[in-house]
Design a protein around this motif. Structure first.
Motif: not given
Length: 281
Positions: A30-52
């Protein structure tokens, strides 16, 4: 179901290339091009398990923000805050064109990989980190029940049952009480889900009347849909979780009242799992 990984990287072409390699390794990017959007996406659900994390990336979603070297520092700070807030570990690593810039500063904190040439090693590293997560252990131990449950319910509801399973060994009173309320919600959701299928009546038929709709549905299921022993277990789950969860279940003055322990909680969780296995077969 593939494991989801969040990639925060402002290089769209590279994100597409890494996504293709990730699929071969059993991951979904699941790709995001900035930190703000990435953290919002990460906060939205546990199915995202890890971060690159890219080495440099914009911090904000608005405007033409420049990629900044402080991106990783800000990202790790916000990931740590999320870990504390949700009481879960979030594995992460750094993936950059210039690994030498980051290797020394983040030694012992995050593995650093070179883009394009170290994808296989990157995915192997994340796989090891994910395998060590308590959630992974829960998914493996209760895989059959969770697979049945997740096929009928959304991610948010599935996360609730994972949280309930993660608390199985907890002896903390506050944790037990909190999760008793979760168990009642899960039981209600399960009975609502199978109402039409098992009783051939819409949920609306149980919306009005004396007592709770869940108890009335269970009464109609007794012996005809579920064995009497399983009915007794379901009613016990409902009563105890109502009394100590978010709903009142009054008792007579002077009556001896159960003080739930981890063994009480474990008994109720396993009773719910038995109902899931039986009703969603």
């Amino acid at each position: 179901m593939s494991t989801r990984i969040l990639l925060i990287d402002d290089d769209k072409a590279y994100a597409a290339k890494l996504s293709a390699d990730a699929l071969k390794a059993g991951f979904e990017i699941i790709a995001e091009n900035n930190l703000e959007s990435g953290i919002t996406r990460l906060r939205s659900g546990r199915r995202i398990t890890a971060v690159i994390l890219d080495g440099r990336c914009p911090l904000k979603a608005s405007g033409n923000q420049p990629a900044t070297l402080s991106f990783v520092t800000h990202a790790l700070q916000q990931i740590r805050e999320l870990e504390d807030e949700y009481n879960r570990a979030i594995p992460f690593c750094i993936n950059t064109d210039t690994p030498a810039e980051f290797a020394e500063e983040y030694e012992g904190i995050a593995r650093v990989f070179r883009k394009d040439t170290e994808h296989e090693a990157l995915f192997a590293h994340l796989r090891d980190l994910i395998k060590a997560l308590p959630e992974t252990t829960v998914r493996e131990e209760f895989g059959e029940a969770l697979t049945k449950f997740s096929s009928r319910f959304d991610d948010e509801t599935t996360e609730l049952i994972i949280d309930a399973l993660l608390a199985l060994e907890s002896a903390d009173k506050a944790t037990i009480i909190k999760n008793l309320g979760v168990l009642r919600l899960l039981l209600e959701s399960l009975i609502d889900e199978v109402c039409q299928e098992k009783l051939h009546r819409p949920i609306e038929a149980y919306m009005h009347g004396e007592g709770s709709r869940t108890r009335r549905m269970l009464d109609d299921m007794k012996q005809h849909v579920i064995p009497i022993e399983m009915y007794d277990s379901a009613v016990q789950i409902y009563r105890i979780c109502s009394r100590y969860g978010t709903h009142a279940d009054p008792v007579a003055p002077g009556a001896i009242v159960l003080s739930p322990t981890r063994y009480t909680y474990q008994r109720l969780v396993y009773g719910l799992l038995e109902l899931i296995e039986y009703l969603l077969a």
